[in-house]
Design an enzyme around this catalytic site. Structure first.
Site, PDB file in Angstrom:
ATOM      1  N   HIS A  17       0.851  -1.201   0.000  1.00  0.00           N
ATOM      2  CA  HIS A  17       0.000   0.000   0.000  1.00  0.00           C
ATOM      3  C   HIS A  17       0.884   1.249   0.000  1.00  0.00           C
ATOM      4  O   HIS A  17       1.358   1.695   1.047  1.00  0.00           O
ATOM      5  CB  HIS A  17      -0.904  -0.048   1.243  1.00  0.00           C
ATOM      6  N   GLU A 208     -10.619   3.451   8.319  1.00  0.00           N
ATOM      7  CA  GLU A 208      -9.659   4.511   8.648  1.00  0.00           C
ATOM      8  C   GLU A 208     -10.461   5.736   9.082  1.00  0.00           C
ATOM      9  O   GLU A 208     -10.476   6.125  10.236  1.00  0.00           O
ATOM     10  CB  GLU A 208      -8.786   4.825   7.428  1.00  0.00           C
TER      11      GLU A 208
END
Ligand code: ZN
Length: 372
Positions: A17, A208
């Site tokens: 990522h 998140e």
């Protein structure tokens, strides 16, 4: 044996990522901005690097978004995109990364008239060049692209088709990113279903900016096979009593249905600790749920997210866990192997990465491996 930061830097690592528009060198931002007459908040590399770090971590959303306005501004030309991609590959290889997955949203690089195919082609050319330079420097690396669909935009279908056109030419997966609240996965149902029916792997940023519902939606509506971040999955865990040796209360921890599902299905979580610190999700690394999720047996992997804005590297991310969250070499080995086995390449290629590259370096003797 206690590892050192140099030990970690030298070991082969896997990065799943990492945003292409979040990993530029400050010197390159300056040079490219100068070429196109784009004004930057600082005029020399060190000050510009400091500005990116400060703006991305001051807790003000507008400042954070402004950092990407500048990187995006200099990534609208094919040669600029190629250069940024080549340098990203070189920087990752120099950090000991042997398999990397670089993501970006093609639609954000078409302001000056490039087509989606031209954007992907330019990034692809840069990656090939970067791989060649890294190999010449004795740092072999494999790099694939992940194309990002923006949650808050409307052309996910075009990005999905673009990804499928390039699937045998360097694009290995798709991603959904952007504000979770107010922009549900279902907005991109058509694009995500198209990808799923083509048996094309998708990772979705979730857990998140929003909590467990967002993760459940990413998995069960979006069909994600990995979760970007996923830190807030911890909200589906009830912890036991904390003790000095067990500050999380893991001994008495109970998983909820979603946390069980994620663990049962071995869904990889692409955790980016420093990025979460800078956006204020947690006050410090010791409090970051990455440690609890890892100890509870979830498929935790560690990533950088935005190396420029967070002034980080994969070595830094791993080293910080050792120094600030009591991780051992065995922990780092485990997340590295999990990352390799979660890569968006075929299973035989993942196992070759483990057996031919990672195992020989991380397990120097047949008997044992590093332990802290
Ligand atoms: Zn991200």
């Amino acid at each position: 044996m206690e590892p050192t930061r140099d030990d970690l830097a030298a070991l082969p690592k896997v990065l799943l990522h990492d945003h292409l528009d979040g990993g530029l060198r400050p010197t390159t931002v300056l040079e490219l901005a100068d070429r196109i007459g784009h004004r930057l908040p600082a005029g020399e590399p060190a000050a510009l690097g400091d500005w990116f770090l400060a703006a991305a971590s001051d807790g003000v959303l507008e400042d954070y978004l402004e950092t990407f306005e500048h990187t995006m501004a200099v990534m609208q030309q094919a040669d600029h995109l190629s250069r940024v991609a080549a340098e990203a590959v070189e920087d990752l290889a120099a950090d000991g990364v042997v398999h990397a997955e670089l993501r970006y949203a093609p639609e954000q690089h078409q302001r000056d008239g490039l087509t989606g195919d031209e954007v992907v082609g330019a990034v692809s050319d840069g990656i090939v060049e970067g791989i060649a330079r890294a190999a010449a420097a004795g740092r072999p690396i494999r790099v694939v692209q992940i194309l990002t669909i923006k949650r808050n935009a409307d052309n996910g279908g075009a990005t999905a088709e673009l990804a499928l056109r390039w699937r045998h030419a360097g694009v290995a997966g798709a991603d959904l990113a952007g504000p979770e609240a107010g922009y549900p996965v279902g907005r991109h149902q058509y694009a995500l279903r198209r990808l799923r029916r083509a048996s094309f792997p998708v990772t979705i940023h979730a857990g998140e900016g929003a909590g467990t519902d967002s993760i459940a939606e990413a998995l069960h509506v979006g069909g994600a096979v990995r979760i970007g971040h996923g830190a807030r999955l911890v909200e589906d865990v009830t912890f036991g009593a904390a003790t000095p040796d067990d500050p999380w209360g893991l001994a008495g921890a109970r998983l909820g249905e979603l946390a069980h599902w994620v663990r049962d299905q071995r869904v990889p979580l692409e955790l980016c600790p420093t990025s979460n610190l800078h956006t204020g999700l947690v006050p410090d690394l010791a409090a970051h749920p990455v440690t609890a999720l890892h100890r509870l047996g979830l498929a935790v992997t560690i990533s950088t997210d935005n190396r420029l804005m967070s002034r980080t590297s994969l070595t830094d991310e791993l080293w910080n866990l050792v120094t600030q969250a009591r991780w051992t070499m065995d922990d780092l080995l485990a997340v590295t192997m999990t990352a390799a086995r979660s890569a968006f390449v075929h299973a035989d290629e993942r196992e070759a990465l483990v057996a031919d590259v990672l195992e020989p370096a991380w397990n120097p003797t047949p008997k044992g491996r590093h332990s802290a």
